[in-house]
Design a protein around this motif. Structure first.
Motif, PDB file in Angstrom:
ATOM      1  N   SER A 103      48.732  51.441  23.710  1.00  0.00           N
ATOM      2  CA  SER A 103      49.752  52.042  24.551  1.00  0.00           C
ATOM      3  C   SER A 103      49.327  53.415  25.040  1.00  0.00           C
ATOM      4  O   SER A 103      49.985  54.011  25.876  1.00  0.00           O
ATOM      5  CB  SER A 103      51.068  52.139  23.789  1.00  0.00           C
ATOM      6  OG  SER A 103      50.899  52.965  22.681  1.00  0.00           O
ATOM      7  N   SER A 104      48.244  53.942  24.494  1.00  0.00           N
ATOM      8  CA  SER A 104      47.779  55.249  24.944  1.00  0.00           C
ATOM      9  C   SER A 104      46.768  55.126  26.069  1.00  0.00           C
ATOM     10  O   SER A 104      46.507  56.096  26.770  1.00  0.00           O
ATOM     11  CB  SER A 104      47.129  56.001  23.782  1.00  0.00           C
ATOM     12  OG  SER A 104      48.091  56.270  22.804  1.00  0.00           O
ATOM     13  N   ARG A 111      45.271  54.676  29.416  1.00  0.00           N
ATOM     14  CA  ARG A 111      45.800  54.717  30.782  1.00  0.00           C
ATOM     15  C   ARG A 111      45.268  53.561  31.615  1.00  0.00           C
ATOM     16  O   ARG A 111      45.916  53.086  32.538  1.00  0.00           O
ATOM     17  CB  ARG A 111      45.413  56.047  31.442  1.00  0.00           C
ATOM     18  CG  ARG A 111      46.021  57.253  30.784  1.00  0.00           C
ATOM     19  CD  ARG A 111      45.605  58.521  31.498  1.00  0.00           C
ATOM     20  NE  ARG A 111      44.181  58.775  31.355  1.00  0.00           N
ATOM     21  CZ  ARG A 111      43.644  59.476  30.367  1.00  0.00           C
ATOM     22  NH1 ARG A 111      44.416  60.003  29.451  1.00  0.00           N
ATOM     23  NH2 ARG A 111      42.339  59.642  30.303  1.00  0.00           N
ATOM     24  N   ASN A 131      44.639  50.581  30.567  1.00  0.00           N
ATOM     25  CA  ASN A 131      44.935  49.284  29.950  1.00  0.00           C
ATOM     26  C   ASN A 131      43.653  48.553  29.600  1.00  0.00           C
ATOM     27  O   ASN A 131      43.538  47.347  29.790  1.00  0.00           O
ATOM     28  CB  ASN A 131      45.799  48.416  30.863  1.00  0.00           C
ATOM     29  CG  ASN A 131      47.079  49.112  31.222  1.00  0.00           C
ATOM     30  OD1 ASN A 131      47.843  49.500  30.352  1.00  0.00           O
ATOM     31  ND2 ASN A 131      47.294  49.337  32.505  1.00  0.00           N
ATOM     32  N   ASP A 174      50.112  43.044  26.147  1.00  0.00           N
ATOM     33  CA  ASP A 174      50.983  43.589  27.181  1.00  0.00           C
ATOM     34  C   ASP A 174      51.641  42.471  27.985  1.00  0.00           C
ATOM     35  O   ASP A 174      52.850  42.472  28.195  1.00  0.00           O
ATOM     36  CB  ASP A 174      50.173  44.469  28.142  1.00  0.00           C
ATOM     37  CG  ASP A 174      49.928  45.860  27.567  1.00  0.00           C
ATOM     38  OD1 ASP A 174      50.742  46.298  26.737  1.00  0.00           O
ATOM     39  OD2 ASP A 174      48.930  46.486  27.946  1.00  0.00           O
ATOM     40  N   ASN A 187      54.234  50.992  24.978  1.00  0.00           N
ATOM     41  CA  ASN A 187      53.673  51.670  26.135  1.00  0.00           C
ATOM     42  C   ASN A 187      54.825  52.286  26.938  1.00  0.00           C
ATOM     43  O   ASN A 187      55.806  51.604  27.207  1.00  0.00           O
ATOM     44  CB  ASN A 187      52.924  50.629  26.979  1.00  0.00           C
ATOM     45  CG  ASN A 187      52.075  51.273  28.055  1.00  0.00           C
ATOM     46  OD1 ASN A 187      52.451  52.293  28.632  1.00  0.00           O
ATOM     47  ND2 ASN A 187      50.934  50.664  28.332  1.00  0.00           N
TER      48      ASN A 187
END
Lengths: 323, 1014, 153
Positions: free
Chosen positions: B990-991, B993, B995, B1004, C50
């Motif tokens: 999730s960090s 950028r 993906n 995801d 996210n």
């Protein structure tokens, strides 16, 4: 000043310290300087330094290293670069994010007195311009000369610039410039924060609806070096490719949020935007929050961990819902 | 017989020992006298000094123990006898009737709702009611009810059987009788625990007489969100919030009258924790702690006390309590106490909490008696400094408070240590191989999703609220679903057969079960998939019981709609699932032990004894570390003999490669596959590289060199270590070296010892833990040599925790004088015209004392090794603020690091005495062996994966990963996941950028697919 | 629609497996009752969430979102919740800044032992979002909804 720059660059080439130098040369239009890449010392004379050297040159740096990836013992180019405060901070960010090797970059830092936003000269069709001290002389088609105060023409971010020179450099040229107070820098954000919720939403909607997703902002931003932007990814598909306002909003919120703790307020996106979207009122909000919540400013230290890569036990958490 | 250990007692000690053994592929019989494992820790609200939620950290261990193939849990059972000798014991166990068929029961709990008899809830210390048939607490393992035969209407009066009528599984069995079980085992671990002191014995405190006096464990239940008041602090007398709360320390501990002379070791910190928690529950309540000595001797404990004082404004009153009285009208309590200067004061409080001690009671003593285990004068299992985990009977070991009061991390260390001891006796037995024969996996590649949906009624648990047939019907309309049906109990064996049948008949390639919670039941269905040839990760759960039917009982329509939604989300998600495989990592069966002190040597020997190769690296020429300067043990054990025997064993052990005068230069790799570069110094410097599977850090610590009290300026000022060396030299060689070559302990007249030199100050805000006992030990030694010597010990708190208290008492009885000083008024040392004297404020007399002395002994603290920093960077493990190594979890993982395969023991972790270092070293060895006993291990299935084509190598994920499982490939400039270390938290995902990372099993696109159909 | 008393919001709730999901389970085991508006998505850790999920939730026209993890210090993965806390602090502040109602996006800490706290938070979040009415801002369906309304006129 320009002579000092040229002298330094000459020396760098002579001592074989750099392969390429990135600076500014005269643009094709008045009041415009354009980035230039010098590989031979005879081209050094092209270099200029004036109040229209707005471009953030850091954006070009990663491109020199991308192609070398994967090759072991690749010979990496050595690059000299002229860096205003904002360029310098972007360079620090790129070094910290492993996009460029510090040892291959020679940073000529320069104290910057701010850059002019040419859009602020509205009266005349300019055919020529000349800069003298803190004044700008412009000439229109009828050879009519108008004298304008540089201070009044400064770009918004330059007016409230805090770091006029880079924090990390190999040589620093020029005289220190005055910095603005924090209150002044953040005033426009605080003012926006005070507006009623719906008014803020209206403004956001109004600004975003101008966006045509041309991606110029992304192209101009030194931080937007992703190989494939989330906006175009198919797995997962975050947003559709359309100009549906909801997708555009997602794109802009996403891109701006990706700058959290990284944006140096260089204004490249704002300058690049053909539709005049007021991006800065949103990008600067994150700068302000990052500073306020985590006491972090982008691009001023090579050592300090980026705010989203670390945490403190007692970080701000008033936003947490309590029963 | 194969490798098998009997563990008696299912508290955290027994559970930890069982888990460690099971991970070494040793079969464990875990015997628990109660209906569920978990012990006292299940009743605690939070744990000090981090205020972690006790149940949050314990419950995963309960589930793990409950489902481990090598652990057999027998609850409601007591050990009757153990015959034979190590390693051939035979245990007789008596299992009492639960009146439930444990095989048949699904734990649905419907019987509980039907039972008409209410009884006091033991779990809540009787502060609330439960049913006569009840599951002890929500997270109980096994999650099966028990009938309390004392209160059951049918068992007592022959009428009722309501539970039996309600049970669809026919699991109620009133005919159950006591059962005798015989178990053969190679070794035994006794984790019998202890009990709380019965506070009614101190009638001056009015417990059970005054309603607003309660014990600390009752107060834990009050604080707990799952307790009788849902975490609201209310007075039992009137159900109102108290305005002030007093804690009375040492209730039933350090008490001569009752004969409980020892210190219970945990109560100080428990009270400190409680005063902090009170402020979170009831901000502004005044809290006071009435104490004798504040025993905050553990890692980061003093900082915790400081926080309670400074931030949470708790008042700590050094005092002795004379009695507690009551105001009959208000039920407020009047605490009468004597202050330092002897004044008697009275103060009013709304609530009084008695910090009750731990003790070994009749039942525990009786069991020990049956087993022929010798107990010490305090009633705990007798052990010695150098064999802290052994009992008096060979092959039987202890873990936890059965051998004396201790806190959770020490209990866990002892448990792991006992696992090391117990396993060492089983070398001659073969391993019991548990291998399941699984059918070949069906290849589902390219197949469109064919989803099977199974909706559980859970008796009436779900069906009474959710319209199950409607949910089934709805699910059948969804795209991709080829089979839907309902089950009465989806977890029953019959249902598993149906699922298997349907997978085959309808070629299902995805399964969704809508039932209870995946936290307990996901593994069951995954196994069923596996047994049917489907990859276990092609499964998704919809929780329609705990998170739907049970919480929306009044909104049946909405609950049904919600169940449909949850199912639709699960189906949308499961379509995108793909088979996951675990990679296998081979394990190098050697260990690197860094540091050749007591801890390092003990750990090395334990590993070597079980056939594992050890590289033992010591930076100095000599082995022994700090222990070389320890000349006496508190219990009189001979330290020199012990040290020499250890060194001999190390040097003669073929499995140990010893590298003295050697330093670590570089460490690479990960669990199972480390590579370390060593540099030997001395006359012939050389370098070598060793490969190993685990690392044990036992680098020790240093003595603080005082700058205060004229140290270094006057030869008559020495440290405790110097005093001990000098005493030993005088005693064994007749002469002394060091600062006092000519002095004679027999002719000294007056001496002072000053405690907390270099400890508990601003620079080092921690307690060095050993100095109090060390001062007492040396003072006793001196007094024995020279009874006329006047010894004054100037202290802030005497921290002779646990049974060490007995030596403190002995010292006082011998005439050693203890004078308390406060941090703000430290003693002063002066050399006035050649005479050494000490000025200190006597708090009892409230005036300055001037003591003329021959010798001043400074109890200087323990400080972290300066080299810890560079070593921690090489190992990629953290240090705490004081420079000691920081373990993975201060309560339940006291010798592990967050990074797998690296362990810590001894002073490198925190100051501790010899027996504690030995225990911790054994624990580290046991934890290391849980890895080394395997040839390979499997990584987690749900781990992160990198999409190289998206990664720009910014390194954010590398910094975020708490397990150091991500590295940056400097050439390719992309992040690389080490699946062996990844735990699947997804923080990196999730960090990112770009993906460029995704988490298998929680991708995801899968989560977005669920969001798409909410 | 805002004034329609029968309108019930849908709220997506991301719960970490080890604390908040367990807390929600405990609420169930204890038979505590709360409004049926939440739709739970189980994640290993609040650190897995996210920030884009939050925007996606709003884009999908869902009325609100709650992310709940372990209390600071309790994280099963040591520090996942603390890394998440920083991101959420910025995200929440930013979304409010551009005009998203504060109540729509919420974050909380719930431990495995806090069934009651879970219920209290769900009640609070649900009632706040109910007061706000259906979510329109950022919603993909906003235009279509307005279009349909227009036609129905």
């Amino acid at each position: 000043m320009i002579e000092k720059i040229k002298e330094t660059v000459k020396k760098l080439f002579k001592e074989n310290k750099i392969d390429i130098f990135i600076g500014y040369s005269e643009g094709t239009l008045p009041l415009r300087s354009t980035p230039c890449f010098i590989t031979r010392s005879e081209d050094i004379e092209k270099l200029v330094w004036n109040s229209y050297c707005s471009n953030n040159l850091a954006v070009y740096l990663p491109r020199f290293f991308v192609s070398q990836r994967g090759a072991k013992d690749a010979k990496l180019p050595r690059i000299g670069i002229l860096a205003k405060g904002c360029d310098g901070r972007s360079i620090v960010g790129l070094i910290k994010e492993h996009q460029i090797p510090r040892e291959n970059i020679y940073i000529i830092g320069i104290h910057c007195g701010g850059m002019i936003n040419t859009k602020k000269i509205k009266k005349v069709d300019i055919v020529a311009a000349e800069e003298k001290n803190d004044k700008v002389l412009v000439e229109d088609e009828d050879k009519k000369k108008v004298e304008l105060k540089k201070e009044e023409l400064l770009a918004d971010m330059c007016k409230t610039c805090q770091y006029t020179a880079p924090a990390v450099y190999d040589i620093l040229l020029g005289k220190e410039k005055q910095k603005t107070k924090k209150e002044d820098r953040e005033a426009f954000i605080k003012e926006f924060e005070k507006k009623p919720l719906e008014e803020r939403w209206e403004y956001f909607q109004e600004q975003i609806s101008k966006c045509i997703r041309c991606n110029a902002c992304r192209q101009a931003c030194p931080n937007c070096y992703c190989k494939e932007c989330f906006a175009e990814q198919a797995k997962p598909r975050w947003i559709g490719p359309t100009n549906d306002i909801s997708d555009v909003m997602f794109y802009q919120i996403g891109r701006i949020f990706h700058q959290a703790g990284r944006c140096v307020d260089c204004g490249a996106c704002v300058r690049a935007c053909p539709m005049g979207v007021d991006l800065r009122v949103f990008t600067y909000k994150l700068i302000k929050d990052v500073k306020e919540f985590f006491e972090y400013e982008a691009g001023v230290s090579l050592e300090e961990a980026p705010p989203l890569a670390t945490f403190k036990q007692d970080d701000k958490q008033e936003f947490i819902t309590e029963p | 017989m194969h490798k098998r250990v009997l563990v008696v007692g299912g508290g955290i000690a027994g559970i930890q020992a069982a888990l460690d053994l099971a991970e070494m592929k040793i079969e464990v019989y875990l015997i628990e006298k109660g209906p569920s494992i978990g012990g006292r820790m299940t009743q605690l609200d939070k744990t000090f000094p981090t205020n972690d939620c006790a149940m949050c950290i314990l419950s995963p261990k309960l589930v793990e123990a409950g489902s481990h193939p090598y652990i057999k849990i027998i609850t409601n059972a007591e050990l009757e006898s153990i015959t034979g000798q190590a390693p051939n014991f035979e245990a007789t166990i008596i299992k009492k009737p639960r009146y439930i068929n444990e095989e048949k029961c699904t734990g649905c709990g419907i019987c509980v709702t039907k039972c008409p008899v209410k009884i006091a809830d033991e779990y809540n210390k009787g502060l609330s009611k439960t049913k006569c048939i009840h599951i002890p607490f929500p997270q109980a393992v096994p999650a099966i009810p028990i009938i309390d035969k004392e209160y059951c209407a049918y068992l007592k009066r022959g009428k009722c059987r309501k539970c039996e009528e309600s049970c669809e599984m026919k699991a109620i069995d009133f005919s159950q009788k006591e059962e005798v079980i015989k178990v053969n085992a190679g070794s035994v671990i006794l984790a019998l625990g202890s009990e709380e002191f019965d506070a009614t014995l101190k009638d001056e405190y009015g417990y059970k007489t005054f309603p607003n006096v309660m014990t600390s464990i009752e107060f834990e239940r009050i604080l707990s969100a799952s307790g009788p008041t849902q975490g609201h602090i209310l007075r039992p007398s009137d159900g109102k919030e108290p305005k002030s709360i007093a804690f009375i320390q040492c209730v039933g501990s350090r008490d001569m009258q009752l004969g409980n002379e020892y210190c219970s070791a945990i109560c100080c910190m428990q009270a400190v924790k409680d005063v902090i928690l009170i402020q979170e529950h009831l901000p502004g309540v005044e809290t006071s702690v009435f104490y004798m000595d504040m025993r905050a001797y553990g890692k980061d404990f003093d900082k915790f006390v400081d926080r309670a004082k400074d931030y949470y404004k708790a008042r700590f009153v050094h005092s002795r309590i004379s009695s507690i009285e009551v105001n009959m009208d208000t039920e407020d309590l009047i605490v009468c106490y004597a202050t330092d200067d002897g004044t008697i004061k009275k103060e009013k409080f709304g609530l009084v909490v008695l910090s009750v001690g731990l003790l070994s009671t009749g039942g525990i003593k009786e069991t020990a008696g049956k087993l022929n285990i010798e107990l010490n004068e305090c009633g705990f299992s007798k052990s010695s400094t150098f064999m802290p985990i052994s009992t008096s009977r060979a092959g039987i070991f202890t873990a936890g408070t059965f051998s004396g009061p201790k806190d959770i991390p020490e209990t866990v260390m002892e448990a792991s240590g006992s696992a090391a001891c117990a396993s060492s006796l089983l070398t001659e037995f073969p391993v019991k191989e548990i291998k399941e024969e699984l059918p070949a996996e069906i290849n589902i590649e390219g197949q469109p999703p064919r989803i099977g949906v199974f909706v559980c009624r859970c008796g009436i648990n779900i069906a009474a609220t959710v319209d199950v047939p409607r949910v089934v019907e709805y699910s059948s309309t969804l795209k991709g679903v080829v089979h839907s049906q309902e089950f009465m109990f989806s977890c029953s064996q019959d249902s598993q057969k149906v699922i298997t049948k349907m997978i085959k008949e309808k070629n299902l390639n995805r399964v969704v079960v809508a039932a209870c919670t995946p936290r307990t039941h996901e593994p069951l269905f995954q196994k069923t998939l596996q047994a049917s040839g489907l990859n276990p990760y092609l499964f998704e759960f919809a929780n329609i019981r705990e998170q739907c039917s049970w919480v929306h009982q009044e909104a049946k329509d909405s609950a049904t709609k919600k169940a449909c939604d949850l199912l639709r989300m699960a189906i949308s998600k499961v379509k995108l699932f793909s088979p996951l495989s675990k990679s296998t990592i081979t394990i190098n069966k050697k260990a690197l032990v860094i540091g050749g002190g007591i801890a390092g040597m003990t750990a090395s020997l334990d590993l070597a004894a079980q056939g594992f190769g050890v590289y033992l690296v010591e930076k100095e020429e000599e082995l022994g570390g700090n222990f070389r300067h320890v000349r006496y043990a508190l219990d009189g054990g001979k330290t020199e003999d012990f040290l020499n025997s250890l060194i001999d064993k190390i040097r003669s052990n073929k499995n140990i490669d010893l590298y003295t005068n050697t330093e670590i230069k570089e460490i690479n790799g990960y669990v199972g596959n480390f590579k370390t570069r060593l540099a030997a110094g001395g006359k012939k410097p050389s370098e070598s590289t060793v490969e190993h599977g685990v690392i044990i850090v036992a680098t020790g610590a240093e003595e603080y060199e005082p700058t205060e009290y004229l140290y270094g300026k006057d030869d008559r000022v020495v440290t405790q270590r110097q005093l001990e060396e000098w005493l030993w030299e005088k005693e064994s060689k007749g002469k002394g070296t060091g600062p006092l070559p000519d002095a004679d302990p027999r002719t000294l007249k007056n001496m002072v010892m000053i405690q907390c030199v270099g400890s508990r100050d601003e620079e080092r805000p921690y307690c060095s833990r050993v100095c109090c006992s060390k001062a007492i030990k040396n003072a006793i030694k001196l007094k024995e040599l020279n009874p006329r010597l006047n010894i004054y010990v100037l202290y802030r708190d005497i921290r002779s925790y646990g049974v060490r208290e007995l030596y403190y008492k002995k010292a006082r009885e011998m005439g050693i004088i203890f004078i308390r000083y406060e941090e703000e008024a430290k003693p002063e040392a002066k050399n006035s015209k050649g005479r050494l004297n000490i000025k200190v404020k006597d708090l009892i007399l409230d005036r300055d004392l001037l003591i003329d002395i021959d010798l001043l002994v400074l109890s200087s603290g323990i400080i972290a090794d300066k080299k810890n920093k560079s070593l921690s960077q090489m190992l990629k493990v953290p240090l705490n603020d004081d420079g000691f190594f920081l373990e993975a979890h201060v309560k339940l993982r006291p010798v592990d690091f967050a990074t797998d395969g690296i362990f810590v023991c001894g002073l490198a972790h925190y100051p501790k005495d010899v027996s504690e270092a030995i225990t911790q070293a054994k624990a580290a060895a046991a934890r290391a062996m849980t890895i080394l006993t395997k040839d390979s291990f499997q990584t987690e299935g749900k781990v992160s994966e990198i999409r190289k084509e998206r990664c720009s190598g910014c390194g954010l994920c590398v910094e975020i990963c708490p397990y150091k499982a991500i590295d940056l490939d400097e050439v390719e400039k992309v992040a690389v996941i080490n699946e062996a270390l990844c735990k699947g938290c997804g923080a990196c995902v999730s960090s990112c950028r770009a993906n460029a990372i995704d988490l298998k099993g929680f991708k995801d696109e899968q989560i977005l697919a669920a969001l798409e159909v909410v | 629609m805002k004034n329609d008393n029968n309108w019930e919001p849908k709220i997506v709730t991301f719960l970490c497996n080890w604390c908040s999901y367990a807390g929600a389970d405990l609420a169930g085991v204890s038979r505590l009752q709360y409004p049926p508006n939440i739709r739970v998505i189980r994640v290993p850790c609040s650190g897995r969430v996210n920030p884009f999920y939050i925007i996606k939730v709003l884009q999908n026209g869902i009325d609100g979102v709650l992310v709940s993890g372990c209390h600071p210090g309790d994280c099963h993965y040591i520090s996942g919740n603390l890394v998440a806390r920083r991101k959420f602090a910025l995200l929440k502040s930013f979304l409010e800044y551009i005009g998203i109602e504060p109540g729509r996006v919420q974050f909380s800490w719930v431990s495995a032992a806090e069934g009651g706290r879970f219920v209290d938070i769900i009640e609070k979040v649900t009632s706040e979002i109910k007061k706000l009415g259906p979510s329109k801002k950022l919603s993909k369906w906003q235009k279509e909804a307005e279009y349909i309304k227009e036609i129905l006129k």
